[in-house]
Design an enzyme around this catalytic site. Structure first.
Site, PDB file in Angstrom:
ATOM      1  N   HIS A   7      -4.314 -11.941 -35.805  1.00  0.00           N
ATOM      2  CA  HIS A   7      -5.050 -11.506 -36.963  1.00  0.00           C
ATOM      3  C   HIS A   7      -4.417 -10.598 -37.769  1.00  0.00           C
ATOM      4  CE1 HIS A   7      -9.239 -11.257 -38.295  1.00  0.00           C
ATOM      5  NE2 HIS A   7      -8.787 -10.033 -39.100  1.00  0.00           N
TER       6      HIS A   7
ATOM      7  N   ASP B 132     -20.290  -6.620 -37.278  1.00  0.00           N
ATOM      8  CA  ASP B 132     -19.088  -6.625 -38.276  1.00  0.00           C
ATOM      9  C   ASP B 132     -19.402  -7.540 -39.516  1.00  0.00           C
ATOM     10  OD1 ASP B 132     -16.251  -5.708 -39.052  1.00  0.00           O
ATOM     11  OD2 ASP B 132     -15.944  -8.044 -39.029  1.00  0.00           O
TER      12      ASP B 132
ATOM     13  N   ARG C 145     -19.098  -3.378 -46.824  1.00  0.00           N
ATOM     14  CA  ARG C 145     -18.010  -2.518 -47.203  1.00  0.00           C
ATOM     15  C   ARG C 145     -17.452  -2.909 -48.471  1.00  0.00           C
ATOM     16  NH1 ARG C 145     -14.303  -3.697 -42.662  1.00  0.00           N
ATOM     17  NH2 ARG C 145     -12.623  -2.600 -43.712  1.00  0.00           N
TER      18      ARG C 145
ATOM     19  N   SER D  37     -13.028  -3.271 -37.460  1.00  0.00           N
ATOM     20  CA  SER D  37     -13.461  -4.502 -37.945  1.00  0.00           C
ATOM     21  C   SER D  37     -12.603  -5.603 -36.948  1.00  0.00           C
ATOM     22  CB  SER D  37     -13.469  -4.697 -39.458  1.00  0.00           C
ATOM     23  OG  SER D  37     -13.448  -5.978 -39.940  1.00  0.00           O
TER      24      SER D  37
ATOM     25  N   LYS E  42     -13.766  -7.997 -33.445  1.00  0.00           N
ATOM     26  CA  LYS E  42     -13.777  -9.432 -33.593  1.00  0.00           C
ATOM     27  C   LYS E  42     -12.837 -10.073 -32.393  1.00  0.00           C
ATOM     28  CE  LYS E  42     -13.223 -10.125 -38.036  1.00  0.00           C
ATOM     29  NZ  LYS E  42     -13.356  -9.018 -38.916  1.00  0.00           N
TER      30      LYS E  42
HETATM   31  N1  URA Z   1      -9.856  -8.143 -41.714  1.00  0.00           N
HETATM   32  C1  URA Z   1     -10.860  -7.808 -41.097  1.00  0.00           C
HETATM   33  O1  URA Z   1     -11.174  -8.607 -40.083  1.00  0.00           O
HETATM   34  N2  URA Z   1     -11.335  -6.641 -41.434  1.00  0.00           N
HETATM   35  C2  URA Z   1     -11.014  -5.721 -41.990  1.00  0.00           C
HETATM   36  O2  URA Z   1     -11.566  -4.642 -42.381  1.00  0.00           O
HETATM   37  C3  URA Z   1      -9.905  -6.009 -42.891  1.00  0.00           C
HETATM   38  C4  URA Z   1      -9.162  -7.251 -42.537  1.00  0.00           C
END
Ligand code: URA
Length: 428
Positions: A88, A166, A173, A188, A192
């Site tokens: 990620h 989320d 957000r 966040s 995930k």
């Molecule tokens: N990627 C995400 O999944 N969440 C964030 O807050 C920033 C980047």
């Protein structure tokens, strides 16, 4: 005998507003209540702003992350026949790395379930990019993801069902000026990624003008927190801190980035995109316990491209259909000769966003053909009058505001700039 603890949103908001720690059970109650609709959007918006201003300590951050993860299912890919590993990025400009990366790592023998999101703030979203491929669907049930991981080794799918809290928090957000909060980014990403259920995880923590973390110390702290959260949940986690002061590659947008990812998969493409793809792949394979594979070779010999094509086809996409490109174009040319000294990632991101590549309101359709092509990268020689940028949109009125964002967002100098490292450091 103690009964259930009762909370109310105004009290919890005031606790954080006044700079105190939220109680564990209060965090669980808030996330559950927000997911089910008991806690109103306005209340969560106020709480997010309080968190943005006051922060969360590591204990609160861990509890918040766990509660967000627990709002949905946690996938279990044991038995897919390959080690599973995720990746990620904390969000960048021109960051199309997931596209070639999942295919490279799959071609090397691991399985990559990539739960992805849409654009957030000024940064692009992998799903918006992938949906520029005709017919591609990211809405996959877990059983389809599992099948794809067994047969192909890669799936790029909507994170929606994984951490539904989320999805709501991310959208809120985005419209309340609370994206750039270290604990909220950490929660966040990790809610995930932990729900994805992989054995290992590599994080690409961006730092610079185009990242949510502008300062190296903040990026280090974000990396440290996320690695700690991953390890605490039994997932082998490693982070790279990488430069996001200038866009990655030569394209920023949706379909233009897919086209560039296909160039990389075809053995070409911009050197920075290739280098970061290969390095992240090496880290992922090392954590997955796969020795002896050569990620760069999979780009040269077409095996990564074969995986990408198979994944796209399995998800309904047709790479034979030309990718969309905005019908209205404009170029920016050089006033003087010299060297491209700097291109500011944020300026290019805002230009692409104005062109329609991102959203101004939740749920808005993005323009898949909108974006910016960078013809001269930092360090490249520039001749007066030659094209530096091409802008694409389907909406002519968007062109002037986009050009205004780019104005002052790059610099041509007489001497070449000092080269900056793309990979700044690696967490243990
Ligand atoms: N990627 C995400 O999944 N969440 C964030 O807050 C920033 C980047």
């Amino acid at each position: 005998m103690s009964g259930p603890v009762c909370f109310d949103a105004p009290t919890l908001i005031a606790i954080k507003r006044d700079g105190h720690r939220l109680p564990d059970a209060g965090i669980d109650w808030l996330i559950d209540g927000y997911t089910t609709g008991l806690v109103a959007e306005e209340q969560m918006a106020a709480l997010l702003m309080a968190i943005y201003l006051r922060g969360m300590d590591e204990h609160e951050n861990a509890r918040w992350t766990r509660a967000v993860m627990a709002s949905g299912e946690r996938l279990d890919f044991s038995g897919v026949g390959r080690p599973t590993v995720g990746k990620h990025s904390t969000g960048g400009v021109g960051d199309k790395i997931t596209l070639p990366l999942v295919a490279v790592v799959a071609a090397c023998g691991a399985a990559v379930p990539s739960a992805s999101g849409r654009g957030l703030g000024h940064t692009g979203g992998t799903l918006d990019k992938m949906e520029s491929i005709s017919g591609f669907t990211p809405a996959l049930p877990a059983s389809r993801v599992r099948d794809q991981l067994s047969t192909i080794g890669a799936a790029i799918f909507a994170a929606g069902q994984l951490a539904p809290a989320d999805v709501k928090l991310y959208a809120l957000r985005d419209i309340t000026g609370t994206v750039e909060s270290l604990p909220l980014v950490a929660a966040s990403v990790m809610s995930k990624k932990l729900a994805e259920g992989t054995d290992a995880l590599v994080l690409d923590v961006k730092v610079g003008s185009g990242a949510f973390m502008k300062e190296l110390d903040d990026a280090r702290e974000l990396a440290r927190r996320m690695v700690g959260l991953g390890t605490a949940h039994g997932v082998a986690t490693r982070a790279l801190i990488t430069d996001m002061s200038t866009p990655l590659g030569c394209t920023v947008g949706n379909a233009v980035e897919v086209a560039e990812a296909l160039e990389v998969l075809g053995g070409g493409g911009p050197p920075d995109v290739v280098a970061l793809t290969v390095r992240l792949a090496q880290e992922m394979l090392a954590l997955a316990g796969i020795d002896g594979a050569d990620p760069a070779q999979t780009l040269r010999d077409g095996t990564a491209m074969d995986r990408f094509a198979a994944m796209v086809a399995a998800q309904g996409g047709d790479l034979g259909v030309p990718l969309p490109l905005g019908a209205c174009t404009e170029t920016v040319t050089a006033d003087q000769s010299g060297f491209m000294a700097h291109i500011d990632a944020m300026a290019v991101a805002l230009a692409a966003w104005r062109l329609g590549a991102g959203r101004a309101r939740p749920g808005e359709q993005v323009q898949h053909g909108a974006g910016v092509r960078i013809h001269r990268r930092p360090g490249d020689p520039v001749a007066a009058g030659e094209t530096l940028f091409t802008l694409y949109t389907d909406t002519p009125e968007r062109m002037a505001p986009a050009l205004a964002e780019l104005d002052g967002g790059y610099r041509v100098d007489d001497t070449p700039p000092q080269s900056r490292p793309l990979i700044i450091e690696t967490s243990p």
